[in-house]
Design a protein around this motif. Sequence first.
Motif, PDB file in Angstrom:
ATOM      1  N   ARG A  94      75.059  -8.524  13.014  1.00 42.78           N
ATOM      2  CA  ARG A  94      76.090  -7.500  12.830  1.00 42.78           C
ATOM      3  C   ARG A  94      75.566  -6.352  11.943  1.00 42.78           C
ATOM      4  NH1 ARG A  94      80.476 -11.168   9.992  1.00 42.78           N
ATOM      5  NH2 ARG A  94      79.329 -12.897  10.925  1.00 42.78           N
TER       6      ARG A  94
ATOM      7  N   GLU B 110      71.813   1.419  11.028  1.00 44.71           N
ATOM      8  CA  GLU B 110      72.797   0.930  11.999  1.00 44.71           C
ATOM      9  C   GLU B 110      74.217   0.826  11.421  1.00 44.71           C
ATOM     10  OE1 GLU B 110      71.780   0.640  14.929  1.00 44.71           O
ATOM     11  OE2 GLU B 110      69.628   0.232  14.821  1.00 44.71           O
ATOM     12  N   THR B 111      74.399   1.118  10.143  1.00 45.32           N
ATOM     13  CA  THR B 111      75.722   0.942   9.526  1.00 45.32           C
ATOM     14  C   THR B 111      76.734   1.905  10.156  1.00 45.32           C
ATOM     15  OG1 THR B 111      74.596   0.492   7.435  1.00 45.32           O
ATOM     16  CG2 THR B 111      76.958   0.881   7.320  1.00 45.32           C
ATOM     17  N   SER B 112      77.902   1.372  10.532  1.00 46.15           N
ATOM     18  CA  SER B 112      78.904   2.237  11.168  1.00 46.15           C
ATOM     19  C   SER B 112      79.678   3.031  10.118  1.00 46.15           C
ATOM     20  CB  SER B 112      79.878   1.392  11.996  1.00 46.15           C
ATOM     21  OG  SER B 112      80.689   0.624  11.125  1.00 46.15           O
TER      22      SER B 112
ATOM     23  N   ASP C  71      75.747  -3.303  12.100  1.00 47.87           N
ATOM     24  CA  ASP C  71      76.729  -2.211  11.902  1.00 47.87           C
ATOM     25  C   ASP C  71      77.685  -2.519  10.752  1.00 47.87           C
ATOM     26  OD1 ASP C  71      77.661  -4.350  13.635  1.00 47.87           O
ATOM     27  OD2 ASP C  71      79.478  -3.151  13.934  1.00 47.87           O
ATOM     28  N   LYS C  72      77.762  -3.797  10.367  1.00 49.26           N
ATOM     29  CA  LYS C  72      78.699  -4.206   9.304  1.00 49.26           C
ATOM     30  C   LYS C  72      77.970  -4.532   8.005  1.00 49.26           C
ATOM     31  CE  LYS C  72      82.634  -5.750  11.931  1.00 49.26           C
ATOM     32  NZ  LYS C  72      82.233  -5.125  13.204  1.00 49.26           N
TER      33      LYS C  72
ATOM     34  N   LYS D 216      74.305   3.810   3.356  1.00 51.24           N
ATOM     35  CA  LYS D 216      74.356   3.420   4.769  1.00 51.24           C
ATOM     36  C   LYS D 216      72.957   3.178   5.306  1.00 51.24           C
ATOM     37  CE  LYS D 216      76.507   7.153   5.969  1.00 51.24           C
ATOM     38  NZ  LYS D 216      76.969   8.205   6.873  1.00 51.24           N
TER      39      LYS D 216
ATOM     40  N   THR E 102      82.413   0.928   8.615  1.00 54.36           N
ATOM     41  CA  THR E 102      81.987   0.047   7.519  1.00 54.36           C
ATOM     42  C   THR E 102      81.904   0.836   6.207  1.00 54.36           C
ATOM     43  OG1 THR E 102      80.786  -1.391   9.024  1.00 54.36           O
ATOM     44  CG2 THR E 102      80.107  -1.464   6.723  1.00 54.36           C
TER      45      THR E 102
END
Length: 285
Positions: free
Chosen positions: A131, A157-159, A133-134, A154, A162
Amino acid sequence: MKNVVVIGSGVMGRGIAYVSAAGGFLTTLIDINENQLKHAEKEVNAIFEKGVLRKKLTLESMEEAKSRLHYSISLSQNVKEADLVIEAVPEVMEIKKNIFEVIDQHAKAQCVFATNTSTMSPTEIGSFTKRPDKVIAMHFFNPVHKMPLVEIIKGLETSEETALFIKRAAEQMGKETVVINEFPGFVTSRISALVGNEAFYMLQEGVGTPEEIDKAIKLGLNYPMGPFELGDLVGLDTRLNNLNYLHAKLGEKYRPAPLLEQYVKAGRLGRKSGRGVYDYRSKED
Ligand code: NAD
């Protein structure tokens, strides 16, 4: 979101658990070392009591917050119900990797993972999970209950979702935030490691005593603490780990001073071991 799990009950984890419980989250503080957990509980209770004495919180709100805070040595069990996990184990990638692999197996799919790393890559830490992104860095400062900032970093890949989730959580814990993009050392550790290391080179060169160097920086440059006072508070082992990482990533200017390495080898880790650059053994309250 309700449930927060903090992993590592050392200098930082205990402070994070305190602000989390005080901010209204059901919080579990976890450590592999039971003794460390007992120390953490004592210290967190002392922070609560000082808060009441200084009228920062009422007796009733202290009792409520304390009832929201639990201590445990079981990671996989506690992580199951978590909405947010904040990792605060030593600044050693292999230790962090093991933790993230375990929590990824046991936590709910929507649970967000934050690392309190001072220097390391949230992108790399995210890659240990399914995960990325999280996964994000949520960098608290020492002492956590007093320092106003959380630096949010961030990874690749961090959204955005998040980042916003962490910003809101930090605000509920009573903190101001900055949200930045990943680069080794972020903003604060990059500057702090450089200043702290330079002070050790000065001490090694015989430029002045620790007291003189600290006084010069505080009164001449208007820093609230001298670099040795801060190093002892942060932990000289943690400072050395940060420098080793930054040296590998950013080059020569971060090469750790040999004197700092010697202090760590001697077990002079700062306040947490009773002695660092300064001696705290008779002064601890
Ligand atoms: P610390 O050495 O005081 O505490 C680390 C804790 O993690 C210890 O209690 C240890 O028993 C525990 N631990 C080790 N392995 C574990 C495992 N597998 N599972 C559960 N617990 C485990 O370290 P610290 O100073 O609190 O630093 C923690 C993190 O916070 C590091 O990444 C550091 O870079 C970062 N950080 C530190 C400071 C600071 O001033 N010390 C400030 C900001 C960020």
